[in-house]
Scaffold this active site. Structure first.
Site, short mmCIF file in Angstrom:
data_model
loop_
_atom_site.label_atom_id
_atom_site.label_comp_id
_atom_site.label_asym_id
_atom_site.label_seq_id
_atom_site.Cartn_x
_atom_site.Cartn_y
_atom_site.Cartn_z
N SER A 1 -0.54 4.57 1.24
CA SER A 1 -1.91 4.84 0.81
C SER A 1 -2.62 5.63 1.89
O SER A 1 -2.32 5.49 3.09
CB SER A 1 -2.67 3.54 0.55
N TYR B 1 -5.27 -5.05 2.36
CA TYR B 1 -4.56 -3.90 1.80
C TYR B 1 -4.38 -2.82 2.85
O TYR B 1 -3.30 -2.23 2.99
CB TYR B 1 -5.33 -3.38 0.60
#
Length: 278
Positions: A145, A158
């Site tokens: 990401s 995350y």
């Protein structure tokens, strides 16, 4: 040293293939001619996608997978290879997004995110990598990401997990050098998937307000899962002897309506000029 080309048949395992980026990647690779094993917990949804791929002339199987369970990972790989042959390409993209301020997030929830996104991807890597090394070829793609480069508030677990993916891949690349096996990371920017869609409105508003405050929401455009699938395809189809180590994919900011109208007028004038010249 000369590199042998990729074999004609390159079976693929996509972890997290029941929706979003994983489903789009499985479909894209199947359409490109790869036999695909679709893996996730939601087997019914996997089977629907596998049936769709087969109906379109592709080759696909649905395989249950829980990346937090090592035996499930081992069994998944064994079933995929029994159905399709030795895995030449593996895409590790299973996971979901849990949000919350770091000082309000419980340690169990934090650990769950690490276990799914980071340790889960590592479990898959460990289950397939020795076979790839023995064969002297293979592509392992981690779905990371852009938060690893540009952390966002309300997603500390995350961010930590995806930052861990970046560190893991960098280490793996050093260790695999000279084995013939390639590992890479694709870092999507904001993408329209099912992740985070279960958030309540107030949480979503507070999170987006903080993103805007820190300059992390440049515009309202989102990537589609298919954009990430194309990046994965580009990475794994790179001819042997070259290595696409990392790809960051970001949504492009929208062009203003005034600019579009101006460009259309310019194009029309150019077209009229070309016709007069002809």
């Amino acid at each position: 040293m000369a590199f042998l080309p990729h074999p004609e048949r390159r079976p693929v395992l996509v972890a997290g293939a029941s929706s979003g980026i994983g489903a789009a990647t499985a479909e894209y690779l199947a359409a490109a001619g790869h036999p695909v094993a679709l893996a996730a917990r939601r087997v019914a949804r996997l089977q629907e996608l596998a049936d769709k791929i087969v109906a379109g002339g592709g080759e696909a199987v649905a395989v249950p997978l829980d990346v937090t369970d090592e035996q499930s990972v081992i069994d998944c790989v064994a079933k995929a290879q029994a159905a399709l042959g030795d895995l030449e390409i593996v895409v590790a993209g299973a996971g979901d997004l849990a949000v919350g301020l770091s000082y309000e997030t419980g340690t169990e929830l934090f650990a769950d995110q690490i276990n799914t996104h980071l340790t889960g991807a590592y479990r898959i890597y460990r289950a397939v990598i020795n076979g790839m090394i023995d064969r002297g070829r293979g592509d392992f793609v981690f779905i990371g990401s852009d938060v690893a480069l540009h952390p966002r508030p309300w997603s500390s677990a995350y961010v930590a997990a995806k930052s861990g993916i970046d560190g893991l891949v960098a280490t793996i690349q050093l260790e695999l050098e000279g084995t013939g096996v390639r590992a890479g990371v694709v870092r999507p920017g904001q993408t329209l998937t099912g992740m985070g869609m279960n958030l309540d409105q107030k949480t979503t508003e507070n999170m987006l307000d903080d993103w805007i405050k820190h300059g992390l929401a440049r515009h309202g455009n989102f990537l589609s899962p298919e954009h990430i699938a194309q990046a994965v395809h580009a990475m794994v189809t790179m001819p042997r002897g070259a290595h696409m180590r990392a790809v960051e994919v970001e949504a492009e900011g929208a062009i203003s309506r005034d600019r579009i109208v101006k460009q259309d007028m310019t194009d029309q004038r150019q077209s009229d000029t070309n016709e007069e010249t002809d």
